[in-house]
Scaffold this motif. Structure first.
Motif, PDB file in Angstrom:
ATOM      1  N   LYS A  75     -78.210  24.121  82.446  1.00 42.50           N
ATOM      2  CA  LYS A  75     -79.456  24.680  81.926  1.00 42.50           C
ATOM      3  C   LYS A  75     -79.177  25.764  80.872  1.00 42.50           C
ATOM      4  CE  LYS A  75     -83.670  27.020  83.420  1.00 42.50           C
ATOM      5  NZ  LYS A  75     -84.410  27.627  84.557  1.00 42.50           N
ATOM      6  N   ILE A  76     -78.199  26.635  81.206  1.00 44.82           N
ATOM      7  CA  ILE A  76     -77.881  27.712  80.258  1.00 44.82           C
ATOM      8  C   ILE A  76     -77.341  27.126  78.952  1.00 44.82           C
ATOM      9  CG2 ILE A  76     -76.342  29.667  79.841  1.00 44.82           C
ATOM     10  CD1 ILE A  76     -76.483  30.231  82.866  1.00 44.82           C
ATOM     11  N   LEU A  77     -76.452  26.140  79.055  1.00 43.73           N
ATOM     12  CA  LEU A  77     -75.865  25.528  77.871  1.00 43.73           C
ATOM     13  C   LEU A  77     -76.924  24.807  77.043  1.00 43.73           C
ATOM     14  CD1 LEU A  77     -73.310  24.860  76.282  1.00 43.73           C
ATOM     15  CD2 LEU A  77     -72.987  22.857  77.759  1.00 43.73           C
ATOM     16  N   PHE A  78     -77.844  24.128  77.695  1.00 40.76           N
ATOM     17  CA  PHE A  78     -78.883  23.405  76.976  1.00 40.76           C
ATOM     18  C   PHE A  78     -79.816  24.369  76.225  1.00 40.76           C
ATOM     19  CE2 PHE A  78     -83.077  21.250  76.907  1.00 40.76           C
ATOM     20  CZ  PHE A  78     -82.731  20.178  76.127  1.00 40.76           C
ATOM     21  N   GLU A  79     -80.163  25.464  76.869  1.00 42.83           N
ATOM     22  CA  GLU A  79     -81.026  26.455  76.203  1.00 42.83           C
ATOM     23  C   GLU A  79     -80.334  27.024  74.965  1.00 42.83           C
ATOM     24  OE1 GLU A  79     -81.917  29.347  79.153  1.00 42.83           O
ATOM     25  OE2 GLU A  79     -83.511  28.147  80.111  1.00 42.83           O
ATOM     26  N   GLY A  80     -79.022  27.282  75.083  1.00 47.14           N
ATOM     27  CA  GLY A  80     -78.287  27.788  73.924  1.00 47.14           C
ATOM     28  C   GLY A  80     -78.243  26.785  72.801  1.00 47.14           C
TER      29      GLY A  80
END
Length: 284
Positions: A75-80
């Motif tokens: 999730k964190i990587l996708f948001e970035g």
């Protein structure tokens, strides 16, 4: 640091050059501000997920510690990714605009240098013009002064030639001799009533006399006149200057109170007249 510098240069150029930088407007600055806000928001969420309060606490150990699941990392990587992707065009347009700003700043700096050189050239020409004017004025003044001096010299020469008689060599010698004689007399005094004793030399007597009036000058003393058993010959004393003579004459009246020199008198030689009994005159 480099991007911050370009950003500041961009702001400066927009302020001083107005519409020259057409590809970079105030709206573009607002877009960059929004990009920064999105990036800061994603970084904040990332730290919160890792339970980190600062950038220094974000480490590989935090990412691999128990409790951090694949779903959380995904999730964190996708948001970035979404944040970066949504702003990629803005980043590129900003880079192009910054390059253009940089080029226009270089052109502006060259223009400033050129203007400064033109200013220096103008100042140099002005100084040369002023120097030429001063030189011309100086020449005019010198010419006027030279003419004035020559005219004055001619007038003085004619006046002297018409009004002053030519002095002969004998006349000039006589004038000089009288002036020298007057100067010599002003440095001499004559001492009357000083006894002639063989037991004491003349210089010692004169020194003792001057010490009695609190003076110790340098001098030369000699007896004048023909020696006689009945009278004491006067003594001519030559001093260094007329100031010393003046001091001694002022104090000589105190010799009346001296038990040794109360019958001694001192007078200036330039006041003596030939054929006059000066000793008797001063004794009265």
């Amino acid at each position: 640091m480099g991007h911050c510098t370009l950003y500041i240069m961009g702001l400066y150029t927009v302020y001083i050059m107005g519409d020259t930088v057409s590809d970079f407007s105030i709206g573009d600055l607002d877009i960059l501000k929004g990009v920064g806000a999105d990036m800061n928001s994603w970084i904040g969420n990332f730290r919160t997920a890792l339970k980190c309060k600062s950038h220094q606490e974000v480490t590989m150990e935090k990412l691999t510690k128990p409790g951090i699941t694949k779903d959380m990392l995904a999730k964190i990587l996708f948001e970035g990714y979404q944040t970066v992707y949504s702003h990629r065009d803005k980043f590129e347009s900003s880079r192009v605009a910054m390059e253009k700003i940089k080029s226009e700043l270089i052109v502006a700096q060259r223009s400033v240098v050129k203007l400064q050189q033109q200013l220096l050239d103008s100042q140099e020409k002005l100084l040369e013009t002023q120097a030429g004017q001063l030189e011309e004025m100086s020449s005019v003044v010198d010419t006027a002064v030279d003419r004035g001096i020559r005219s004055y010299s001619q007038v003085v020469s004619r006046t002297i030639k018409d009004s002053v008689p030519v002095l002969s060599e004998q006349t000039l010698k006589k004038v000089v001799q009288e002036a020298v004689t007057d100067e010599d007399r002003s440095r001499n005094v004559v001492v009357f009533g000083l006894s002639e004793e063989e037991s004491k030399d003349l210089d010692s007597k004169i020194s003792s006399l001057f010490e009695d009036v609190e003076e110790k000058p340098s001098f030369e003393a000699v007896r004048i006149g023909e020696q006689s058993d009945d009278t004491n010959r006067p003594v001519k004393v030559c001093l260094r200057n007329s100031e010393t003579v003046h001091r001694i004459l002022l104090k000589a009246k105190n010799l009346r109170k001296s038990p040794v020199y109360r019958k001694v008198y001192v007078n200036r030689t330039d006041r003596l007249k030939s054929g006059q009994n000066t000793e008797n005159k001063w004794r009265k």
